[in-house]
Scaffold this motif. Structure first.
Motif, mmCIF file in Angstrom:
data_model
loop_
_atom_site.group_PDB
_atom_site.id
_atom_site.type_symbol
_atom_site.label_atom_id
_atom_site.label_comp_id
_atom_site.label_asym_id
_atom_site.label_seq_id
_atom_site.Cartn_x
_atom_site.Cartn_y
_atom_site.Cartn_z
ATOM 1 N N UNK A 1 0.818 -1.208 0.000
ATOM 2 C CA UNK A 1 0.000 0.000 0.000
ATOM 3 C C UNK A 1 0.853 1.259 0.000
ATOM 4 N N UNK A 2 2.171 1.125 0.211
ATOM 5 C CA UNK A 2 3.057 2.282 0.269
ATOM 6 C C UNK A 2 3.728 2.580 -1.047
ATOM 7 N N UNK A 3 3.147 2.152 -2.168
ATOM 8 C CA UNK A 3 3.740 2.407 -3.477
ATOM 9 C C UNK A 3 3.700 3.898 -3.768
ATOM 10 N N UNK A 4 4.712 4.436 -4.461
ATOM 11 C CA UNK A 4 4.721 5.862 -4.792
ATOM 12 C C UNK A 4 3.492 6.239 -5.603
ATOM 13 N N UNK A 5 3.036 7.450 -5.386
ATOM 14 C CA UNK A 5 1.838 7.956 -6.046
ATOM 15 C C UNK A 5 2.214 9.145 -6.921
ATOM 16 N N UNK A 6 1.661 9.192 -8.124
ATOM 17 C CA UNK A 6 1.908 10.314 -9.020
ATOM 18 C C UNK A 6 0.591 11.021 -9.319
ATOM 19 N N UNK A 7 0.586 12.336 -9.122
ATOM 20 C CA UNK A 7 -0.575 13.181 -9.414
ATOM 21 C C UNK A 7 -0.166 14.166 -10.505
ATOM 22 N N UNK A 8 -0.909 14.213 -11.600
ATOM 23 C CA UNK A 8 -0.579 15.101 -12.718
ATOM 24 C C UNK A 8 -1.750 16.053 -12.951
ATOM 25 N N UNK A 9 -1.469 17.346 -12.793
ATOM 26 C CA UNK A 9 -2.487 18.381 -12.941
ATOM 27 C C UNK A 9 -2.210 19.171 -14.224
ATOM 28 N N UNK A 10 -3.181 19.190 -15.124
ATOM 29 C CA UNK A 10 -3.016 19.946 -16.365
ATOM 30 C C UNK A 10 -3.255 21.433 -16.134
ATOM 31 N N UNK A 11 -4.421 21.775 -15.609
ATOM 32 C CA UNK A 11 -4.783 23.159 -15.313
ATOM 33 C C UNK A 11 -5.867 23.137 -14.249
ATOM 34 N N UNK A 12 -5.863 24.145 -13.407
ATOM 35 C CA UNK A 12 -6.834 24.209 -12.329
ATOM 36 C C UNK A 12 -6.151 24.155 -10.985
ATOM 37 N N UNK A 13 -6.780 23.519 -10.004
ATOM 38 C CA UNK A 13 -6.225 23.524 -8.652
ATOM 39 C C UNK A 13 -6.557 22.228 -7.926
ATOM 40 N N UNK A 14 -5.651 21.859 -7.022
ATOM 41 C CA UNK A 14 -5.866 20.703 -6.160
ATOM 42 C C UNK A 14 -5.375 21.044 -4.758
ATOM 43 N N UNK A 15 -5.898 20.293 -3.778
ATOM 44 C CA UNK A 15 -5.453 20.401 -2.393
ATOM 45 C C UNK A 15 -5.140 18.986 -1.914
ATOM 46 N N UNK A 16 -3.861 18.723 -1.641
ATOM 47 C CA UNK A 16 -3.404 17.378 -1.283
ATOM 48 C C UNK A 16 -3.106 17.333 0.214
ATOM 49 N N UNK A 17 -3.733 16.395 0.896
ATOM 50 C CA UNK A 17 -3.484 16.179 2.321
ATOM 51 C C UNK A 17 -3.322 14.680 2.537
ATOM 52 N N UNK A 18 -2.067 14.235 2.721
ATOM 53 C CA UNK A 18 -1.807 12.803 2.860
ATOM 54 C C UNK A 18 -0.458 12.588 3.523
ATOM 55 N N UNK A 19 -0.237 11.363 3.932
ATOM 56 C CA UNK A 19 1.076 10.965 4.445
ATOM 57 C C UNK A 19 1.905 10.546 3.241
ATOM 58 N N UNK A 20 2.832 11.390 2.827
ATOM 59 C CA UNK A 20 3.604 11.116 1.621
ATOM 60 C C UNK A 20 4.744 10.151 1.912
ATOM 61 N N UNK A 21 5.209 9.494 0.842
ATOM 62 C CA UNK A 21 6.372 8.612 0.930
ATOM 63 C C UNK A 21 7.405 9.101 -0.087
#
Length: 315
Positions: free
Chosen positions: A95-115
């Motif tokens: 479950x601890x695999x790296x995560x990739x988030x790709x944003x083209x345009x707009x906005x995001x709010x990320x709240x997580x325990x990163x690795x």
């Protein structure tokens, strides 16, 4: 594999849910889930209980309000209204695999325990997590590439930022709030003040303009909701996250009143005190609804006797 009534779900599992590595097969771990009523979802997914379970590589496009992705590892990613986000995870059975988030345009709010090796991508920049830690990241990308970043939290992990060509790097530390103009690491506003997350929500329909102007908050300041009522232009449109309203066109055959006025200005004569110019509006000429009065034979006789006896003309 036999697929009968669950053909669609079976195809999804074959396409992105099962991987073969070194002769061993395992079901890929879900990334998270999002409510179908809040977003349009594409890619590898399963739908259960009104939520799309994101498996493998998926994209989430929020509708006219924010959509919240609940992550399988814990935490959330809020995709702001009309923004589109691509999500994928590394090939790992844990479950601890790296995560990739790709944003083209707009906005995001990320709240997580990163690795380590988690990454957030924009069209111009790549944000890589240097070491694990609590990530509270607000990110907004405008049409011209301006990238606003709020790296919240005193213990947030350091982010290593590189551009698309890998020629420049920038380290973003905990608590920094910066703006990369046009997505360039060489044009950095170190102390940005504009918010980088989702625009303020539209006010509730029950609040009237009178209520908004007469009910300030406890500290005497006008709240975001009250300000949105008094100035109803949606923030999402002004930030480029949503198209503006269409201008209504007049129905065919319907006549609309228009007001036209001409403004004139006469300069004061030399040697005289200058007076403030006053606009002169053209006055509309009202057409009489009554027909013009016509003088008949009786009127002519009366006119003759008035002239004969000195009554004078009253026409």
């Amino acid at each position: 594999m036999a697929c009968t009534l669950r053909v669609a779900k079976c195809r999804l599992a074959l396409a992105g849910g099962v991987l073969l590595v070194g002769g061993n097969a395992w079901a890929q771990q879900p990334i998270g889930s999002v409510a179908m009523q809040d977003a349009t979802v594409a890619g590898s997914l399963e739908v259960t209980g009104g939520r799309a379970v994101l498996v493998g590589s998926s994209s989430v496009t929020a509708k006219d309000h924010a959509a919240e992705v609940s992550l399988q590892r814990g935490g959330t990613v809020k995709v702001c209204q009309t923004s589109g986000l691509h999500l994928s995870s590394g090939a790992s059975s844990s479950a601890g695999a790296p995560l990739m988030l790709a944003l083209d345009r707009g906005a995001i709010e990320v709240k997580m325990a990163s690795v380590a090796n988690d990454a957030v991508l924009t069209p111009d920049l790549r944000f890589a997590v240097k070491a694990g830690g609590p990530l509270d990241l607000y990110l907004r990308v405008t049409r011209n590439g301006d990238t606003c970043v709020e790296h919240r939290g005193a213990s947030a992990p350091t982010l290593v930022i590189t551009d698309s060509f890998g020629e420049a790097t920038y380290e973003l530390h905990a608590g920094q709030h910066v703006l990369f103009e046009h997505g360039s690491l060489r044009e950095v506003v170190d102390h940005e003040t504009s918010p980088c997350g989702c625009p303020a929500p539209e006010p509730p329909k029950t609040m009237s303009l009178a209520e908004a102007s007469l009910t300030p908050s406890g500290d005497g300041k006008v709240s975001q909701t009250q300000a949105a009522v008094q100035h109803p232009f949606p923030a999402a449109q002004s930030e480029g996250l949503a198209p503006g309203p269409e201008i209504p066109q007049a129905p065919a055959g319907e006549v609309h009143a228009q007001v036209a006025a001409s403004l004139t200005y006469e300069a004061p004569a030399t040697g005289t005190a200058a007076a403030e110019p006053a606009p002169v509006a053209a006055k509309p000429v009202a057409a009489s609804a009554e027909p013009e009065e016509k003088h008949g034979f009786g009127h002519a006789i009366g006119h003759f006797f008035r002239r004969l006896f000195g009554g004078g003309s009253k026409d």
